[in-house]
Design a protein around this motif. Structure first.
Motif, PDB file in Angstrom:
ATOM      1  N   ASN A 318       0.859  -1.490  -0.023  1.00 46.62           N
ATOM      2  CA  ASN A 318       0.149   0.531  -0.044  1.00 46.62           C
ATOM      3  C   ASN A 318       0.426   1.187  -0.078  1.00 46.62           C
ATOM      4  OD1 ASN A 318      -2.548  -1.004  -0.181  1.00 46.62           O
ATOM      5  ND2 ASN A 318      -2.253  -1.656   1.905  1.00 46.62           N
ATOM      6  N   ARG A 508      -6.279  -6.947  -6.580  1.00 47.18           N
ATOM      7  CA  ARG A 508      -5.503  -7.615  -5.360  1.00 47.18           C
ATOM      8  C   ARG A 508      -5.444  -9.376  -5.398  1.00 47.18           C
ATOM      9  NH1 ARG A 508      -6.482  -4.187  -1.091  1.00 47.18           N
ATOM     10  NH2 ARG A 508      -4.359  -3.115  -0.861  1.00 47.18           N
ATOM     11  N   THR A 520      -7.167   6.196  -5.121  1.00 51.34           N
ATOM     12  CA  THR A 520      -5.531   6.040  -4.171  1.00 51.34           C
ATOM     13  C   THR A 520      -4.950   6.933  -4.418  1.00 51.34           C
ATOM     14  OG1 THR A 520      -4.842   4.074  -6.021  1.00 51.34           O
ATOM     15  CG2 THR A 520      -5.835   2.871  -3.858  1.00 51.34           C
ATOM     16  N   ASN A 536      -0.877   9.578   3.673  1.00 47.53           N
ATOM     17  CA  ASN A 536      -0.645   7.810   2.666  1.00 47.53           C
ATOM     18  C   ASN A 536      -0.136   7.492   3.747  1.00 47.53           C
ATOM     19  OD1 ASN A 536       0.192   5.751   0.939  1.00 47.53           O
ATOM     20  ND2 ASN A 536      -1.986   6.012   0.810  1.00 47.53           N
ATOM     21  N   THR A 540      -1.223   4.007   5.711  1.00 46.20           N
ATOM     22  CA  THR A 540      -0.987   2.530   5.444  1.00 46.20           C
ATOM     23  C   THR A 540      -0.398   1.658   7.000  1.00 46.20           C
ATOM     24  OG1 THR A 540       0.848   3.826   3.197  1.00 46.20           O
ATOM     25  CG2 THR A 540       1.383   1.038   4.428  1.00 46.20           C
TER      26      THR A 540
END
Lengths: 543, 145
Positions: A318, A508, A520, A536, A540
């Motif tokens: 990620n 995924r 994203t 981000n 994460t």
């Protein structure tokens, strides 16, 4: 006299003060001829008979053998030389009387001899030149029947210059003569073929019933002119692009010709070797395009281009792996112009090469300020591959910015590999030797030939958004197959256009390595990047 | 010394309306016209035809062969002309110019038998030279197309 001449015959109230118009015509020392729409003389005054013999009931083409391809030529304003069957030269003026009927006023010409005609004629092909064409056209427009049209076919020869360059002008001239000949053979009596110079021809089609009739001739011209020529033992293949325009009420000759030219421009833009018919709006379209082109030419100097960046993430961690640089044009008056509106134009006029160079340089400079190892992906147009300067530009951009080569990723589309694949693969190899990454963009939308994947070991394949957004089981299967194919070839796989969490979960599961899309991260300006990365990282860590 | 005789070989798609009378009338017309022109132009060769295509070998001086080909190119009765060869030749393969039906259609074979025999069409002439025999095979393949 017959019924037709009676329209000329208006009796005056007082005959003693004024002779009748008919009497005036009879006394007129020069010939006046009235011709019906079929070309047959319906009336001629006595002077005509003196100079030309009996003319009533005869065909005007017979009286004047040079009478251009039958038509009622030349407008009233312009006079031109006509030579009669008994070789008397006249300066002739014409007046349209409606319904295809017309009047010819003849003045015996003093200096005009039979040899004075060729000034209106093209020496090489014997066709009419521009002025003669305009005369014919004005006249055709003024005398045509209301129910019919006049059509103009403007044509350009495709690849003619190449013939001239490779086989010489002598062969080029012979080719032009053959083209002239084919055009003439495609036309009917009454139509006029003209050469405006170089490889530009115009066909004036008379008595056209409807658009379909004009299109039939246009497609015939494309077919005929495009057939193989044999000249001095050389086999020559050229093509013709044709722009068709039909007369509308009250249109002037020059405007009709211009419409034909606009349609020709569209025909060439659509890929040559075809015809296009003028539609209203084509002029506005061209005007817009020209304005945009002028603006586009100075946009670079005026620093109106900006780069926005869209992140792509590694699906397993990620974490942001890098950003794709996206070109934005901030027009001072028109605001943001989307790439789809100006990139095709820039590709058409070659500006894309200069713009593309700027993108590479700017992207490398800006990426240097990003955290270590973050990659910047730059799109490269097929045209940049053809320009021979791509390698140099990339090497210089890396050197000047100090960005390590492995942090630059060049994205190409299949389009780049279509022509001259070998040379493109050579350039790709040279780029890879610099240490640059290469990815295949929009995979799945074009030919998607697997042989491209074999020709060059791409670092990454980007699967087109349509397969990600698609809900059918088919698009899912395709996505899965491309992903597993790419991975078995050792390539990373980015799924583009991911917008929902559901799509992300799906990709995924389907062996994609990277994801890029609104979900994203949207494209952002360069100063938004630090904030975005911070956010981000926080997310994460929470995950 | 360079040969002054050239051979031009092409084949094209037959655009003549498929109804029998029109087809036959056009074939007659082509024969009459070509015979006249080609004799004048010192052109020999063979024109093979069937409902699908025309295939022709023209042999003669370069300028008249080129002029004949240009006339052929302007003919609306065919299209998609493929020029297969244009080469100088040592000697002519055909003693005269003739045309004949070539193909598998029995009806056409019978109908056009006269044309072949009256114009001196000799299919065996097509087997001597590689390009000529290729043309013959091609014409037969294109008959049904």
């Amino acid at each position: 006299m017959n019924a037709v001449t009676s329209f000329l015959h208006k009796t005056e109230a007082d005959p003693s003060s004024m002779p009748s118009y008919e009497k005036i015509l009879e006394l007129l020392p020069r010939p006046v001829i009235f011709v019906g729409s079929d070309g047959i003389v319906l009336y001629a005054n006595p002077s005509t008979e003196v100079l030309l013999g009996t003319v009533i009931g005869r065909d005007v083409h017979e009286l004047f053998p040079g009478f251009m391809s039958g038509l009622i030529s030349m407008p009233g304003a312009l006079s031109s030389v006509l030579v009669s069957w008994n070789e008397v030269a006249f300066e002739a003026a014409f007046a349209a009387l409606g319904n295809g009927r017309f009047l010819i006023d003849l003045r015996p010409s003093l200096q005009a001899s039979i040899t004075s005609m060729p000034s209106d004629m093209d020496d090489l092909t014997g066709l009419a030149k521009r002025n003669a064409l305009l005369s014919h056209l004005s006249c055709a427009l003024s005398v045509k029947a209301p129910s019919s049209f006049v059509a103009i076919h403007c044509l350009d020869l495709d690849r003619f210059k190449m013939v001239n360059d490779m086989l010489g002008h002598a062969v080029g001239d012979l080719l032009l003569q053959k083209v002239a000949n084919r055009l003439t053979s495609a036309c009917r009596k009454g139509d006029i073929v003209a050469r405006l110079g170089g490889d530009e021809f115009v066909v004036l089609q008379n008595d056209v019933n409807d658009e379909a009739a004009a299109e039939t001739l246009a497609s015939r011209i494309v077919d005929l002119v495009g057939r193989t020529y044999v000249i001095n033992g050389h086999t020559i293949n050229i093509g013709a692009s044709v722009g068709v325009a039909l007369s509308s009420a009250g249109i002037q000759a020059r405007d009709l010709l211009r419409n034909g030219d606009l349609a020709l421009y569209e025909a060439k833009r659509a890929g040559r070797g075809r015809y296009r018919t003028f539609e209203s709006g084509m002029d506005a379209l061209l005007l817009n395009r020209r304005e945009m082109e002028i603006d586009l030419r100075r946009a670079l100097a005026l620093k109106q281009f900006k780069l926005h960046y869209q992140p792509f993430l590694d699906v397993t961690t990620n974490k942001v792996d890098g950003f794709e640089a996206l070109l934005r044009w901030e027009h001072p008056k028109k605001g943001n112009i989307p790439p789809l509106s100006f990139i095709p134009l820039a590709e058409e006029n070659g500006l894309i090469v200069k713009i593309g160079e700027w993108v590479i340089r700017a992207a490398c400079m800006e990426a240097l300020s990003w955290p270590e190892d973050m990659v910047v992906a730059v799109n490269v147009s097929p045209l940049q591959f053809k320009s021979d300067t791509l390698l140099e530009t990339v090497a210089a951009a890396l050197e000047r910015s100090g960005l390590p080569a492995h942090r630059l990723e060049i994205e190409i589309t299949e389009g780049a590999l279509l022509d001259d694949t070998e040379k493109v693969v050579q350039t790709l190899n040279a780029l890879r030797n610099l240490g640059v990454k290469i990815s295949m963009d929009d995979f799945g939308t074009g030919y998607s030939s697997l042989s491209y994947l074999q020709k060059f070991p791409f670092n990454k394949i980007k699967i087109d958004r349509s397969f990600v957004a698609g809900h059918s089981t088919d698009s899912e299967a395709i996505l899965r197959s491309i992903a597993s194919l790419g991975r078995s070839l050792g390539m990373a796989i980015t799924a583009e256009g991911v917008e929902t969490a559901e799509q992300l979960a799906r990709i995924r599961g389907e062996r994609c390595t990277h994801v890029q899309g609104y979900l994203t991260g949207r494209p952002m300006s360069t100063h938004q990047i630090p904030d975005f990365l911070r956010q981000n990282d926080l997310q994460t860590e929470k995950l | 010394m360079a040969s002054s005789i050239y051979s031009l070989v092409y084949y094209s798609r037959n655009y003549i309306a498929s109804d029998e009378t029109t087809f036959a009338a056009n074939v007659d017309q082509i024969l009459a016209k070509s015979r006249l022109n080609n004799q004048r132009d010192e052109i020999t060769g063979a024109l093979l035809f069937n409902a699908g295509c025309f295939a022709q070998v023209l042999e003669g001086p370069l300028d008249t062969v080129e002029a004949a080909f240009e006339r052929i190119q302007q003919d609306e009765r065919h299209g998609d002309v493929s020029l297969l060869a244009l080469n100088p030749i040592e000697h002519r393969s055909f003693p005269n110019w003739a045309m004949g039906f070539i193909g598998t259609s029995k009806i056409h074979a019978e109908r056009f038998a006269d044309i072949g025999s009256s114009s001196g069409f000799d299919p065996s002439r097509l087997t001597g030279d590689e390009i000529n025999s290729l043309l013959r095979e091609l014409a037969i393949e294109e008959e049904a197309a």
